[in-house]
Design an enzyme around this catalytic site. Structure first.
Site, PDB file in Angstrom:
ATOM      1  N   LYS A  22      -0.586  64.830  50.179  1.00 54.95           N
ATOM      2  CA  LYS A  22      -1.817  65.625  50.175  1.00 54.95           C
ATOM      3  C   LYS A  22      -3.015  64.748  49.837  1.00 54.95           C
ATOM      4  O   LYS A  22      -4.063  64.817  50.484  1.00 54.95           O
ATOM      5  CB  LYS A  22      -1.658  66.758  49.155  1.00 54.95           C
ATOM      6  N   ARG A  92      -3.478  71.027  42.306  1.00 50.98           N
ATOM      7  CA  ARG A  92      -2.320  71.146  43.201  1.00 50.98           C
ATOM      8  C   ARG A  92      -1.467  69.887  43.100  1.00 50.98           C
ATOM      9  O   ARG A  92      -1.975  68.798  42.888  1.00 50.98           O
ATOM     10  CB  ARG A  92      -2.760  71.293  44.663  1.00 50.98           C
ATOM     11  N   GLY A 101       6.448  74.918  48.818  1.00 50.41           N
ATOM     12  CA  GLY A 101       6.903  75.917  47.855  1.00 50.41           C
ATOM     13  C   GLY A 101       7.550  75.346  46.614  1.00 50.41           C
ATOM     14  O   GLY A 101       7.864  76.074  45.692  1.00 50.41           O
ATOM     15  N   MET A 103       6.311  72.904  44.516  1.00 56.03           N
ATOM     16  CA  MET A 103       5.366  72.624  43.450  1.00 56.03           C
ATOM     17  C   MET A 103       4.366  73.774  43.340  1.00 56.03           C
ATOM     18  O   MET A 103       4.248  74.585  44.240  1.00 56.03           O
ATOM     19  CB  MET A 103       4.629  71.313  43.724  1.00 56.03           C
ATOM     20  N   ARG A 337      -1.521  68.423  56.815  1.00 51.53           N
ATOM     21  CA  ARG A 337      -0.307  67.595  56.760  1.00 51.53           C
ATOM     22  C   ARG A 337       0.425  67.761  58.077  1.00 51.53           C
ATOM     23  O   ARG A 337       0.163  68.721  58.817  1.00 51.53           O
ATOM     24  CB  ARG A 337       0.588  68.017  55.597  1.00 51.53           C
ATOM     25  N   HIS A 455       6.246  81.831  52.154  1.00 55.54           N
ATOM     26  CA  HIS A 455       7.265  80.938  51.588  1.00 55.54           C
ATOM     27  C   HIS A 455       8.585  81.098  52.334  1.00 55.54           C
ATOM     28  O   HIS A 455       9.219  80.122  52.734  1.00 55.54           O
ATOM     29  CB  HIS A 455       7.450  81.262  50.096  1.00 55.54           C
ATOM     30  N   ARG A 561      43.301  64.295  63.827  1.00 54.12           N
ATOM     31  CA  ARG A 561      44.214  64.551  62.708  1.00 54.12           C
ATOM     32  C   ARG A 561      45.430  65.289  63.250  1.00 54.12           C
ATOM     33  O   ARG A 561      45.345  66.495  63.512  1.00 54.12           O
ATOM     34  CB  ARG A 561      43.529  65.396  61.636  1.00 54.12           C
ATOM     35  N   SER A 764      39.338  51.739  60.573  1.00 57.65           N
ATOM     36  CA  SER A 764      38.498  52.935  60.524  1.00 57.65           C
ATOM     37  C   SER A 764      38.375  53.328  59.055  1.00 57.65           C
ATOM     38  O   SER A 764      39.384  53.496  58.373  1.00 57.65           O
ATOM     39  CB  SER A 764      39.123  54.067  61.330  1.00 57.65           C
ATOM     40  N   GLY A 766      38.004  55.649  56.201  1.00 60.32           N
ATOM     41  CA  GLY A 766      38.123  57.062  55.825  1.00 60.32           C
ATOM     42  C   GLY A 766      37.346  57.255  54.536  1.00 60.32           C
ATOM     43  O   GLY A 766      37.898  57.185  53.441  1.00 60.32           O
ATOM     44  N   THR A 767      36.043  57.465  54.679  1.00 56.39           N
ATOM     45  CA  THR A 767      35.178  57.425  53.486  1.00 56.39           C
ATOM     46  C   THR A 767      35.342  58.639  52.581  1.00 56.39           C
ATOM     47  O   THR A 767      34.880  58.611  51.441  1.00 56.39           O
ATOM     48  CB  THR A 767      33.700  57.255  53.888  1.00 56.39           C
ATOM     49  N   ASP A 769      38.358  59.820  51.454  1.00 51.87           N
ATOM     50  CA  ASP A 769      39.330  59.350  50.461  1.00 51.87           C
ATOM     51  C   ASP A 769      38.840  58.100  49.745  1.00 51.87           C
ATOM     52  O   ASP A 769      39.076  57.933  48.549  1.00 51.87           O
ATOM     53  CB  ASP A 769      40.686  59.073  51.124  1.00 51.87           C
ATOM     54  N   CYS A 831      35.107  57.337  59.863  1.00 55.59           N
ATOM     55  CA  CYS A 831      35.503  58.665  60.349  1.00 55.59           C
ATOM     56  C   CYS A 831      35.482  59.723  59.254  1.00 55.59           C
ATOM     57  O   CYS A 831      35.996  60.817  59.440  1.00 55.59           O
ATOM     58  CB  CYS A 831      36.879  58.610  61.010  1.00 55.59           C
ATOM     59  N   TYR A 851      31.173  51.877  65.504  1.00 51.34           N
ATOM     60  CA  TYR A 851      30.939  53.294  65.803  1.00 51.34           C
ATOM     61  C   TYR A 851      30.999  54.121  64.533  1.00 51.34           C
ATOM     62  O   TYR A 851      31.517  53.691  63.508  1.00 51.34           O
ATOM     63  CB  TYR A 851      31.959  53.813  66.827  1.00 51.34           C
TER      64      TYR A 851
END
Length: 874
Positions: A22, A92, A101, A103, A337, A455, A561, A764, A766-767, A769, A831, A851
């Protein structure tokens, strides 16, 4: 000496981090010569200093604020705290990222019991003076001292009823004077006898503190977490000379957009109220007029407004969201804005701005918020079901999409019902920032009050939640938890349906269907695909999921899976037989019955992929997930297998583990039961070879061994797989190539990735676990304590939703480097759920993954995020 305060004329658009959104826009508008009430900005660094100083504003900052007030006094020819002609200001917040909404605003600051009388005489308008004072008391009490707004609303409603009027504007000067006294009494009672502050300097410092404090209120923390806004940014405070839209019939206030924020259509869009202050429009207390009506009410103001609005859009090269006030026929802009917009509108606007020569294709791609594409895939009503639906009312179509669910009247009840798995429609008189979590939990939002820029409307559009606002015919009985509309009474838990695109409200639970995407979506996606280097695959376990993902641009399957294929009724009994068998031969016999099912699924998926790659993860969950746990199901299994119920129960008990997620699962199953890996290898290889023979499509199966933590473990399972794969190739007379890789989901695998890469042909990550194992807490249990961690600022975001780049990310980066040292060109992907999170996608791009893979409906998000990562990291 540090500079904590900047006049608007001292800033510019490049100072967003210091002045907030702002503040830097007000500075830029000052440079442009726009009609804005002058003022100054207290910087975001002052907010940080406030927290560093034990939530105190240092004397140095206070001195600079009062120096700026002195400058404003000279500029306006008025004195702050004067009893005859006081300088009044608004306060403000303004963080560097727009947080609608979140602040709180305070208007008319500087009034007190004496100044209001002088103000009434000076303006010759006592009604206006006392209206301004009662508003200030209410806002200050609410925002600074946290006296609930509802206390004041009840008093206003009671007075309107007593006087027989509908609107605040119908109350007289004496009524408003009486209201101010009643409001002060409420304040005094709430503050245990403390009087409402009369010293304007104390009021100002209280307001500045309140804005700083509001950066850390619960709803702001929730909003930041939902929108990936760092907690250490802080907020700036903007102090601006007051201009008044509540001076009478030639005054007013409004909010407008240079393009439609719901559809993206070019043309001014917004609304205003005559004889009102800014909060009235946003809070939705009265239902406003469309902006086009201003041309009839005040033609000169309308023309000036239109000219300046277009000037702002051209300058900022984006759709603008502007707040304005007209004081006795004179137009002022309070702020501008880049406007919040729905995902369809964002795509349309970006394409139009490219066509109009305002921005480049690269800028268009970078501007779209990747997460917002989720909204495009929100449901619409099934046309046949809609025809049979009964319309019970209609109001403003505030945020598009269709939703059906059970009625709840409070944010807490909505959240609780959502957590029980219910679909929720939140019905409110009007929403406020306190309702954010309930709004987030709801499928749709219905409000009695408020317009298209209330709002509810703004927040719902930002979240992609269906919203219908301003339905004045609704009568809510909050105590009885019912509402009346269209001759019907609905109680908590009854179903209604909302169409946020038309504003219609329906009785009952109308069936929804998936949305279809527009031409502008396709254009943006074509541009994104042109710029990205990261491939995007999908996590899919069925042919239907695969087809959906391919339609949305998936370039293959990064995670299939296989266990999900076993849970169907005709298959679960066979896997249970295998588990309960006590010999290799019996297990093989049961598994052989599963081969046609697995093979059939793989064939359908390979056909849907049309040559795109598919990574098949072998059986991963612990076996106890497949066995029956009710006595009825156990008895049925015992009967089928010729066993006693006691024998089945004993086997089920034997499979029980204290910590199954770290127990007998993943590759450990294939080590103890190699016959499972044999069956799955036969199913994959036969399916691939047969599809190639039937269609001519080239297929290279990717077989993934899960939960490996040791190279020898992988070699053991790999040898089993290779033996069967070669056997199938021989039987089929095929020379098909295949790759065997592993999931990196145990920290030890990342630490020894160089050794594991001797056996693995691809990694690959497995984020899901890997995150569990690295943090040492489970995804299922973390919810019980993560809220406390957010409040204590230990974590800012859920590590299961947004990749922890410092810890887990370090393991990923290390594993990629080590793996490629052993096997140059090693293909690496991700993955876990993180594959569809934009910040995680950017991290994957930076560390050189090939990937990402995510759920089908997040594929467009990942495609766009991958393009943004490439463009932002050139």
């Amino acid at each position: 000496m540090a500079k904590w305060v900047y006049k608007f004329e001292e800033g510019n658009a490049s100072m967003r981090n210091l002045l907030g959104g702002k503040g830097c826009n007000l500075a830029e508008m000052t440079i442009l010569g726009m009609p804005i009430p002058q003022g100054f900005t207290v910087t975001t660094e002052a907010c940080t200093e406030y927290y560093n100083s034990g939530k105190q504003i240092t004397q140095e900052i206070q001195d600079q604020i009062f120096e700026a007030i002195t400058w404003l006094e000279e500029l306006n020819g008025k004195k702050f705290g004067d009893t005859e002609d006081p300088l009044l200001v608004s306060v403000r917040s303004g963080a560097r990222a727009s947080m609608p909404g979140m602040m709180d605003t305070i208007l008319n600051l500087g009034l007190n019991d004496v100044a209001v009388e002088g103000f009434a005489k000076k303006t010759g308008n006592p009604r206006f003076a006392y209206d301004s004072y009662r508003r200030f008391i209410q806002m200050y009490s609410d925002v600074v001292m946290e006296v609930p707004k509802s206390h004041f609303e009840k008093i206003i409603d009671a007075m309107k009823e007593e006087k027989g009027v509908h609107f605040d504007t119908d109350l007289t000067a004496d009524d408003l004077k009486e209201l101010a006294e009643k409001f002060k009494a409420v304040y005094k009672e709430a503050m245990n006898g403390e009087e409402f502050p009369q010293e304007p300097k104390d009021q100002l410092m209280g307001a500045v503190k309140a804005v700083f404090r509001s950066w850390d209120n619960p709803r702001a923390i929730v909003y930041r977490r939902m929108n990936d806004i760092p907690g250490d940014w802080g907020t700036a405070v903007n102090v601006q000379t007051m201009v008044f839209g509540n001076k009478g019939e030639t005054s007013g206030t409004g909010v407008a957009f240079t393009r439609n924020p719901s559809t993206g259509e070019k043309g001014i869009y917004g609304e205003y109220l005559i004889n009102a202050q800014g909060e009235d429009v946003v809070a939705g207390v009265r239902t406003p007029q469309p902006i086009t009506q201003l041309e009839n009410d005040m033609p000169d103001c309308y023309k000036q407004f239109m000219d300046l609005a277009m000037k702002l859009e051209k300058h900022f090269r984006d759709m603008q969201d502007m707040e304005f006030t007209i004081e006795e026929g004179k137009l002022y802009f309070l702020q501008t804005r880049n406007g919040k917009r729905t995902a369809p509108a964002a795509l349309q606007i970006a394409c139009d701005l490219v066509d109009e020569g305002m921005i480049t294709e690269e800028e268009a791609v970078v501007r779209i918020e990747a997460k917002s594409l989720d909204q495009l895939l929100h449901p619409t009503f099934n046309p046949a079901a809609l025809k049979a639906g009964e319309v019970i009312g209609s109001a403003l179509p505030a945020s598009p999409g269709a939703a059906a669910g059970k009625v709840y009247f409070t944010a807490d009840e909505a959240k609780a019902a959502h957590e029980k798995g219910e679909r929720v429609i939140l019905v409110r008189l009007e929403t406020s920032p306190e309702d954010i979590e309930g709004m987030h939990a709801a499928e749709g939002i219905l409000t009695v009050r408020g317009g298209m820029t209330s709002h509810a409307a703004v927040v719902a559009r930002g979240m992609g939640t269906c919203c219908v606002s301003g339905c004045g015919e609704i009568k809510i009985n909050e105590e009885a938890k019912t509402f009346e509309l269209g001759g019907h009474t609905f109680a908590e838990g009854d179903y209604i349906s909302l169409d946020g695109s038309t504003g219609k409200i329906y009785k009952g639970d109308i069936e929804t269907q998936e949305a279809s995407v527009s031409g502008s979506f396709e254009r943006i996606m074509v541009w994104a695909d042109k710029f990205r280097t990261l491939k995007v695959r999908t996590n899919a376990d069925t042919p239907e999921d695969t087809l959906n993902a391919v339609k949305l641009g998936a370039e293959g399957i990064g995670l299939c899976r296989t266990e999900h294929m076993f849970f169907e009724a005709d298959r679960i009994m066979k896997i249970r037989k295998m588990i309960l068998s006590d010999s290799v031969e019996a297990r093989e016999e049961a598994l052989n019955e599963l081969i046609p099912f697995q093979k059939g699924d793989f064939k359908a998926m390979y056909k849907a992929l049309e040559g795109r790659p598919m990574t098949v993860r072998y059986l991963d969950p612990p076996l106890h997930e497949f066995v029956p746990h009710t006595e009825e199901e156990q008895a049925e299994l015992a009967k089928n297998m010729g066993l006693t119920l006691a024998e089945v129960k004993a086997k089920v008990d034997e499979l029980h583990e204290f910590n199954p997620m770290m127990g007998h699962r993943g590759c450990r199953l294939a080590v103890t039961y190699p016959e499972i890996a044999k069956m799955q290898t036969r199913a994959v290889m036969e399916a691939a070879i047969e599809v190639k023979e039937e269609t001519g499509i080239d297929i290279v199966p990717e077989i993934m061994i899960p939960l490996v933590g040791e190279k020898k473990e992988l070699k053991f399972v790999k040898d089993v797989v290779v033996e069967v794969a070669e056997q199938v190739k021989k039987e089929k007379g095929s020379d098909m190539q295949y790759h065997i890789g592993t999931m990196i989901e145990i920290p030890r695998a990342a630490l020894t990735a160089d050794a594991i890469a001797e056996e693995a042909e691809f990694f690959s990550f497995g984020t899901n676990d890997l995150t569990q194992m690295t943090f040492g807490f489970s995804r299922d249990d973390a919810g019980k304590f993560l809220d406390s961690y957010y409040k204590a600022k230990i974590y800012e975001s859920d590590p299961f939703a947004r990749l922890d780049q410092t810890g887990v990310g370090q393991l990923v980066e290390m594993a990629v480097k080590k793996g490629r040292q052993t096997r140059p060109g090693l293909k690496c992907g991700i993955c876990g759920e993180h594959g569809g999170d934009p910040s995680s996608v950017e991290f994957c791009h930076k560390v050189g993954l090939n990937y990402v893979s995510c759920s089908p409906f997040r594929v467009p998000i990942a495609r766009l995020a991958a393009a943004q990562a490439a463009l932002n990291n050139k």
